[in-house]
Design an enzyme around this catalytic site. Structure first.
Site, PDB file in Angstrom:
ATOM      1  N   CYS A  63       0.838  -1.201   0.000  1.00 15.04           N
ATOM      2  CA  CYS A  63       0.000   0.000   0.000  1.00 15.04           C
ATOM      3  C   CYS A  63       0.873   1.252   0.000  1.00 15.04           C
ATOM      4  CB  CYS A  63      -0.923   0.010   1.214  1.00 15.04           C
ATOM      5  SG  CYS A  63      -1.993   1.480   1.267  1.00 15.04           S
ATOM      6  N   GLY A  70      -1.182  -5.642 -12.022  1.00 16.52           N
ATOM      7  CA  GLY A  70      -1.100  -4.288 -12.536  1.00 16.52           C
ATOM      8  C   GLY A  70      -1.580  -4.152 -13.967  1.00 16.52           C
TER       9      GLY A  70
END
Length: 324
Positions: free
Chosen positions: A102, A205
């Site tokens: 994160c 991603g």
């Protein structure tokens, strides 16, 4: 894929996303073919203080498919205590995931999330503590990035620490913390991490289509893909990816009616789970994702931003049909 005593079905994994991957969202993705889903991240330190809001992020009364919970923290002992507490509370889960990716300042400011990537030995200690608390049966995974910034590409070193201390699988988001979510991802960096360890590695991603999933696997040599934002408003992506991985004929694109039915069902479940007052502000961002590719999408997103009551969802759907 086998993770300890757990047989993983073929398909992409649905990534955890704070404020988005609640039970209703996870159930939708699991029902459409996600290999497993992951909770929003909860603070290990907050769980040490028996914080009910953190527990609520992890609770799932009726999980659909395999379910992982995700914790974040920067102290091994705190992580271990949190895992034991979660189990004492009777929260059921199949996999435990530690967040080391994160990029949000409020997370990294405490030393957690992607900040851990600056200290590979500590990453290993976090996994070792979690492994001991979990025991031998439950799979332990880690979601990480390729490094903190261009000067600290520690992904390979971190991955080796994770494997050595008991991680069963590593999911790699192909950006540094400094890059946040700016495209493109670095497939070479993901490939280097994959080559450095023997445990399974998932590439994460920028996957929005089944073909992009196959391309990412080919470029990285990874064992699977994890999809996050690309699946929001498009849970059918998981069936597409599963078919592509199996070499089967891909299912047709969803009809407009199927898309609107899924939108309504998801928000209805959110309201059932949390109550309309809490659910509807969160439903606005979920609804916006369903507007992708529609005629009048900009105007429809404005409708989404004004959702206040569940009845407003039907007004939004009527506007969608009117504009197509």
């Amino acid at each position: 894929m086998q993770l300890r005593n757990l047989s993983i079905p073929t398909g992409a994994v649905f990534a955890p996303m704070a404020g988005l991957t609640d039970a209703a969202c996870r159930h939708l993705m699991a029902d459409h073919g996600a290999a497993w889903t992951v909770s929003e991240m909860a603070s290990a330190k907050a769980l040490n203080f028996h914080d009910e809001k953190s527990l609520a992020l992890l609770r799932d009364k009726h999980p659909h498919g395999l379910y992982a919970i995700q914790l974040f923290g920067a102290e091994p002992e705190s992580m271990a205590k949190a895992i034991l507490f979660v189990r004492e509370q009777g929260i059921q889960f199949d996999i435990l995931d530690i967040n080391m990716g994160c990029p949000a300042p409020k997370i990294t400011g405490s030393g957690a999330g992607s900040r851990l990537l600056l200290d590979p030995p500590l990453c290993g200690q976090m996994v070792a503590a979690a492994r001991k608390a979990l025991g031998d049966d439950t799979p332990l995974t880690v979601k990480m990035r390729i490094g903190w910034d261009a000067d600290h590409l520690t992904g390979v070193e971190v991955a080796k620490q994770l494997e050595a201390n008991g991680a069963d699988l590593i999911a790699v988001h192909g950006r540094t913390r400094e890059q946040m979510y700016i495209p493109p991802i670095d497939t070479a960096a993901i490939a280097a991490i994959k080559q450095a360890v023997s445990v399974p590695v998932l590439a994460n991603g920028d996957v929005t289509t089944a073909d992009e999933a196959l391309t990412l696997l080919e470029a990285t040599g990874c064992d699977g893909v994890m999809i996050g934002r690309g699946a929001l408003g498009d849970p059918w992506l998981f069936a597409q990816v599963r078919a592509a991985l199996l070499g089967e004929e891909r299912p047709p694109e969803p009809t407009l009616n199927q898309r609107m039915t899924a939108l309504r069902d998801q928000i209805y479940e959110m309201c059932e789970e949390k109550g309309e007052w809490a659910a509807m502000p969160q439903a606005r961002s979920q609804a916006m994702h369903y507007m992708k590719g529609l005629h009048g999408a900009a105007a429809l997103r404005r409708y989404c931003s004004m959702l206040e009551h569940f009845s407003d969802v039907d007004t939004l759907i009527e506007a969608v049909y009117r504009l197509q």
